[in-house]
Design a protein around this motif. Structure first.
Motif, PDB file in Angstrom:
ATOM      1  N   VAL A  51       7.324   4.948  -6.351  1.00  0.00           N
ATOM      2  CA  VAL A  51       6.610   3.604  -6.646  1.00  0.00           C
ATOM      3  C   VAL A  51       5.213   3.769  -6.274  1.00  0.00           C
ATOM      4  CG1 VAL A  51       7.595   2.590  -4.525  1.00  0.00           C
ATOM      5  CG2 VAL A  51       6.830   1.122  -6.330  1.00  0.00           C
ATOM      6  N   VAL A  52       4.301   3.452  -7.114  1.00  0.00           N
ATOM      7  CA  VAL A  52       3.084   3.495  -6.863  1.00  0.00           C
ATOM      8  C   VAL A  52       2.198   2.036  -6.472  1.00  0.00           C
ATOM      9  CG1 VAL A  52       0.804   4.635  -7.508  1.00  0.00           C
ATOM     10  CG2 VAL A  52       3.133   5.818  -8.187  1.00  0.00           C
ATOM     11  N   PHE A  53       1.755   2.261  -5.455  1.00  0.00           N
ATOM     12  CA  PHE A  53       1.033   0.920  -5.254  1.00  0.00           C
ATOM     13  C   PHE A  53      -0.652   1.052  -5.211  1.00  0.00           C
ATOM     14  CE2 PHE A  53       5.069  -0.266  -3.370  1.00  0.00           C
ATOM     15  CZ  PHE A  53       5.276  -1.099  -3.808  1.00  0.00           C
ATOM     16  N   GLY A  70      15.280   7.302  -0.186  1.00  0.00           N
ATOM     17  CA  GLY A  70      15.264   7.888  -1.311  1.00  0.00           C
ATOM     18  C   GLY A  70      14.392   7.664  -2.045  1.00  0.00           C
ATOM     19  N   VAL A  71      13.335   6.647  -1.600  1.00  0.00           N
ATOM     20  CA  VAL A  71      12.278   6.363  -2.725  1.00  0.00           C
ATOM     21  C   VAL A  71      10.787   6.889  -2.001  1.00  0.00           C
ATOM     22  CG1 VAL A  71      11.014   4.290  -3.533  1.00  0.00           C
ATOM     23  CG2 VAL A  71      13.525   4.067  -3.212  1.00  0.00           C
ATOM     24  N   GLU A  72      10.138   7.441  -2.905  1.00  0.00           N
ATOM     25  CA  GLU A  72       8.873   8.012  -2.497  1.00  0.00           C
ATOM     26  C   GLU A  72       7.817   6.739  -2.639  1.00  0.00           C
ATOM     27  OE1 GLU A  72       5.569  11.571  -3.306  1.00  0.00           O
ATOM     28  OE2 GLU A  72       7.346  11.197  -4.779  1.00  0.00           O
ATOM     29  N   ILE A  73       7.001   6.238  -1.942  1.00  0.00           N
ATOM     30  CA  ILE A  73       6.112   5.362  -1.645  1.00  0.00           C
ATOM     31  C   ILE A  73       4.911   5.906  -1.728  1.00  0.00           C
ATOM     32  CG2 ILE A  73       5.294   3.220  -0.838  1.00  0.00           C
ATOM     33  CD1 ILE A  73       8.130   3.000   0.444  1.00  0.00           C
ATOM     34  N   VAL A  74       3.773   5.668  -2.739  1.00  0.00           N
ATOM     35  CA  VAL A  74       2.650   6.418  -2.829  1.00  0.00           C
ATOM     36  C   VAL A  74       1.612   5.090  -2.799  1.00  0.00           C
ATOM     37  CG1 VAL A  74       0.842   7.756  -4.140  1.00  0.00           C
ATOM     38  CG2 VAL A  74       3.517   8.347  -4.045  1.00  0.00           C
ATOM     39  N   TYR A  75       0.565   5.126  -2.030  1.00  0.00           N
ATOM     40  CA  TYR A  75      -0.451   4.158  -2.156  1.00  0.00           C
ATOM     41  C   TYR A  75      -1.739   4.986  -2.374  1.00  0.00           C
ATOM     42  CZ  TYR A  75       2.646   1.473   0.916  1.00  0.00           C
ATOM     43  OH  TYR A  75       3.469   0.354   1.221  1.00  0.00           O
ATOM     44  N   SER A  76      -2.467   4.398  -3.739  1.00  0.00           N
ATOM     45  CA  SER A  76      -3.459   5.043  -4.018  1.00  0.00           C
ATOM     46  C   SER A  76      -4.640   5.062  -3.061  1.00  0.00           C
ATOM     47  CB  SER A  76      -4.077   4.439  -5.346  1.00  0.00           C
ATOM     48  OG  SER A  76      -4.490   3.420  -5.271  1.00  0.00           O
TER      49      SER A  76
END
Length: 178
Positions: A51-53, A70-76
């Motif tokens: 999920v990308v924020f 189990g969820v990869e969290i990406v902050y730009s």
């Protein structure tokens, strides 16, 4: 093999909380609730999830990644939009990913890369209930005017008129995996 699912976080939140007040939508609690829903989806389906924020206005100078349940969290990073990160990931994974976004620019780029694209509405229905959405049948006519349409149709057309178009059937087959 399970496809990697890349989610446009704020796009999906915007759909889920369309009628909510702005302060409730912008909070960390809402993001955490989405991450919880995505981790439950990951446990149910087994698809790797990213999920990308957005962090382009107030984010860190570098891209930040976290792994939770189990969820990869990406902050730009600051100055880079989440859309750009999603497009980059879609180009990286190509046919092995599915992109969840209702943003046209992101969807077009992902399709060009060969990724499967799912709108936020379609994914939200599967995320919360676990059940697929009903088949899209907007191409079908109402009962009004069917007789006139049959008269105007050229005679060389053949095939089952009740069968969904091939593109719709292929899309439904892919959606069954989600």
């Amino acid at each position: 093999m399970a496809q990697h699912v890349i989610v446009d976080g704020y796009n999906l939140l915007g759909f889920l909380y369309a009628g909510a007040a702005k302060p409730a939508f912008a909070g960390d609690a809402v993001r955490e609730e989405l991450v919880g829903d995505l981790s439950a989806y990951h446990a149910r389906k087994g698809h790797p999830l990213t999920v990308v924020f957005d962090g382009w206005k107030e984010g860190m100078p570098v891209e930040r990644r976290e792994f939770r349940s189990g969820v990869e969290i990406v902050y730009s990073r600051r100055g880079e939009r989440a859309d750009q990160v999603i497009q980059r990931l879609a180009m990286q994974y190509r046919r092995d990913c599915a992109v969840v976004s209702s943003d046209r620019e992101v969807s077009d780029c992902a399709r060009q890369a060969g990724a499967f694209v799912m709108g936020a509405a379609e994914f939200a229905a599967r995320l919360r209930t676990g059940k697929p959405t009903p088949a899209f049948s907007a191409w079908q006519k109402d009962g009004d005017g069917d007789q006139d349409d049959r008269r105007r149709r050229p005679n060389e057309k053949k095939g089952n008129p009740r069968k969904l178009p091939k593109a719709v059937r292929v899309r439904q087959r892919k959606l069954r995996g989600f």
